[in-house]
Design a protein around this motif. Structure first.
Motif, PDB file in Angstrom:
ATOM      1  N   ALA A 115       0.807  -1.224   0.000  1.00 25.51           N
ATOM      2  CA  ALA A 115       0.000   0.000   0.000  1.00 25.51           C
ATOM      3  C   ALA A 115       0.835   1.267   0.000  1.00 25.51           C
ATOM      4  CB  ALA A 115      -0.938  -0.002   1.213  1.00 25.51           C
ATOM      5  N   HIS A 116       1.950   1.265   0.728  1.00 27.05           N
ATOM      6  CA  HIS A 116       2.705   2.511   0.939  1.00 27.05           C
ATOM      7  C   HIS A 116       4.193   2.411   0.587  1.00 27.05           C
ATOM      8  CE1 HIS A 116      -0.846   3.913   3.111  1.00 27.05           C
ATOM      9  NE2 HIS A 116      -0.813   2.794   3.796  1.00 27.05           N
ATOM     10  N   VAL A 142       2.737  -0.149  -4.339  1.00 24.72           N
ATOM     11  CA  VAL A 142       4.088   0.394  -4.361  1.00 24.72           C
ATOM     12  C   VAL A 142       5.099  -0.744  -4.180  1.00 24.72           C
ATOM     13  CG1 VAL A 142       5.687   2.030  -3.312  1.00 24.72           C
ATOM     14  CG2 VAL A 142       3.237   2.566  -3.422  1.00 24.72           C
ATOM     15  N   HIS A 145       6.327   1.805 -14.178  1.00 25.42           N
ATOM     16  CA  HIS A 145       5.387   0.806 -14.681  1.00 25.42           C
ATOM     17  C   HIS A 145       5.567   0.641 -16.194  1.00 25.42           C
ATOM     18  CE1 HIS A 145       2.328   1.361 -11.140  1.00 25.42           C
ATOM     19  NE2 HIS A 145       3.520   0.983 -10.740  1.00 25.42           N
ATOM     20  N   ARG A 154      -7.896  -2.287 -12.336  1.00 25.94           N
ATOM     21  CA  ARG A 154      -6.618  -1.557 -12.401  1.00 25.94           C
ATOM     22  C   ARG A 154      -6.063  -1.261 -11.008  1.00 25.94           C
ATOM     23  NH1 ARG A 154      -6.151   1.382 -17.198  1.00 25.94           N
ATOM     24  NH2 ARG A 154      -4.006   1.784 -16.507  1.00 25.94           N
ATOM     25  N   ALA A 155      -6.742  -1.741  -9.961  1.00 29.95           N
ATOM     26  CA  ALA A 155      -6.311  -1.445  -8.591  1.00 29.95           C
ATOM     27  C   ALA A 155      -4.889  -1.893  -8.302  1.00 29.95           C
ATOM     28  CB  ALA A 155      -7.276  -2.077  -7.587  1.00 29.95           C
ATOM     29  N   GLU A 183       5.264   4.669  -9.782  1.00 25.97           N
ATOM     30  CA  GLU A 183       4.379   4.602 -10.951  1.00 25.97           C
ATOM     31  C   GLU A 183       5.124   4.855 -12.259  1.00 25.97           C
ATOM     32  OE1 GLU A 183       0.112   6.506 -12.484  1.00 25.97           O
ATOM     33  OE2 GLU A 183       1.027   7.174 -10.615  1.00 25.97           O
ATOM     34  N   GLU A 214      -2.317  -1.542  -9.863  1.00 32.20           N
ATOM     35  CA  GLU A 214      -1.344  -0.533 -10.280  1.00 32.20           C
ATOM     36  C   GLU A 214      -1.072   0.497  -9.189  1.00 32.20           C
ATOM     37  OE1 GLU A 214      -1.779   1.053 -14.270  1.00 32.20           O
ATOM     38  OE2 GLU A 214      -3.050  -0.642 -14.821  1.00 32.20           O
ATOM     39  N   ARG A 215      -1.891   0.495  -8.156  1.00 31.34           N
ATOM     40  CA  ARG A 215      -1.649   1.406  -7.038  1.00 31.34           C
ATOM     41  C   ARG A 215      -0.634   0.838  -6.046  1.00 31.34           C
ATOM     42  NH1 ARG A 215      -7.434   2.079  -7.433  1.00 31.34           N
ATOM     43  NH2 ARG A 215      -7.771   0.765  -5.597  1.00 31.34           N
TER      44      ARG A 215
END
Length: 379
Positions: A204-205, A356, A252, A350-351, A249, A353-354
């Motif tokens: 997540a972070h 990290v 990617h 597409r979640a 990001e 892709e968030r």
């Protein structure tokens, strides 16, 4: 060129097996001394490099990890495959959990091996090996798995923790207390203690975030307290299923932007740092070879691109790959060696892709994990 692997190097698949051997007399792959009971703490996502880089935030664990206290996880370096190997003592080519999202050949669908059981996509017997918890019971050793309540009755838990009595704990403190309580009883006991929080926060972070560091500090404090309170005849190991790298990001890579790389591809699975590609069955053999060559030309500077046959021949899935398991492995594998992650923008969801923090490939950061010896196992 693939990373050079040492077939004699200590592996995650030997950790629980060695702990069981210690409870039943000593020995095993790691030469552990005999103990009455043992705890294996597996911290999801705590690679050796991650721990070493943040040693100041984990002074207890880092201070007890020498250079030799590092082992290798499995390929791909992902939870579904790694914990299955940890729990069974065999490599993915035998137990059959060969990645995150893989092909279920009978249905011709991609299945997530962590939650595909709940979706009805994975059949009974998909996990093909007996577990070390079942072996423990046969040897008269009580087997206990301690984890978060939400995993208590999941399909993945039923597949890889068969034979273990599951104890739930919502917080780290609750789980560590449950582990201590389990080994306080007089009968021989093998405890698997699972901590998922660091992996979740890394996704997540990022593992370099303040939230990940706070969780590492909490883990270090709980591990220190537990080690201090262990009975004298109880050994404890600390390990992990994989390490984590942060991929921003701008790193990617969207493979759908290059249609020529997807000619003849029916399924795209695996995970962002270790793609698995399956050909359409009607795609001609000569065209398959040309597609692999295109992938190698396009991505070889930042990824290892290899075929299923090359991966099996290199022993990436272990010395044995059962015929039933082979089609679960992608026809083509793209494993990142630079700091990139591969995505397909055509995906409905597409979640991911968030995320990290990432893992799955063959880099040292992802495959080297700690094996810290505490309690009666301390050197």
């Amino acid at each position: 060129m693939l990373p050079v692997t040492d077939d004699t190097a200590p592996r995650l698949a030997g950790v629980l097996a060695s702990s069981l051997a210690a409870v039943t007399g000593g020995g095993g792959a790691f030469g552990l001394p005999g103990v009455r009971s043992a705890i294996v703490l597996l911290v999801d996502g705590l690679g050796a490099a991650n721990l070493q880089a943040r040693a100041g935030h984990a002074r207890f664990l880092a201070g007890r990890m020498a250079k030799r206290d590092v082992i290798r996880t499995v390929f791909p370096s992902t939870t579904a495959a790694a914990i299955a190997s940890f729990a069974t003592g065999v490599m993915p080519g035998e137990h059959g959990l060969v990645g995150y999202r893989v092909l279920e050949p009978e249905r011709d669908v991609l299945a997530n091996q962590l939650n595909g059981w709940e979706q009805g996509l994975l059949p009974d017997g998909w996990q093909r090996s007996g577990t070390l918890f079942e072996r423990a019971a046969a040897l008269g050793v009580r087997a206990v798995a301690v984890g978060a309540p939400r995993y208590a009755d999941s399909g993945y838990t039923r597949a890889v923790l068969r034979g273990a009595e599951y104890r739930s704990g919502a917080s780290l403190a609750d789980r560590f207390a449950a582990a201590l309580e389990a080994v306080a009883r007089p009968e021989p006991t093998l405890v698997y203690l699972y901590v998922p929080e660091l992996d979740q926060l890394a996704h997540a972070h990022g593992w370099e975030s303040d939230r990940w560091l706070a969780a590492l500090e909490e883990l270090d404090g709980e591990a220190s307290a537990l080690a201090t309170r262990l009975p004298r005849d109880v050994g404890m190991l600390v390990t992990a299923d994989h390490g984590v790298v942060d991929v921003p990001e701008h790193r990617h890579v969207h493979i759908d932007a290059r249609p020529a790389l997807l000619d003849g591809i029916r399924h795209i699975g695996g995970e962002p740092r270790c793609l698995s590609l399956w050909f359409d069955p009607t795609f001609p053999a000569a065209e398959r070879d040309r597609l692999v060559a295109r992938w190698q030309e396009a991505e070889s500077k930042r990824a290892w691109v290899l075929t299923r046959e090359e991966a099996i021949a290199a022993g990436l899935y272990g010395p044995v790959v059962d015929d039933e398991v082979r089609p679960r492995i992608g026809d083509v594998l793209v494993a990142a060696r630079a700091g990139v992650a591969y995505y397909d923008a055509r995906e409905a969801n597409r979640a991911p892709e968030r995320m990290v923090g990432q893992h799955g490939s063959m880099t040292d950061e992802e495959t080297r994990v700690p094996l810290i010896r505490l309690g009666a196992f301390a050197r």
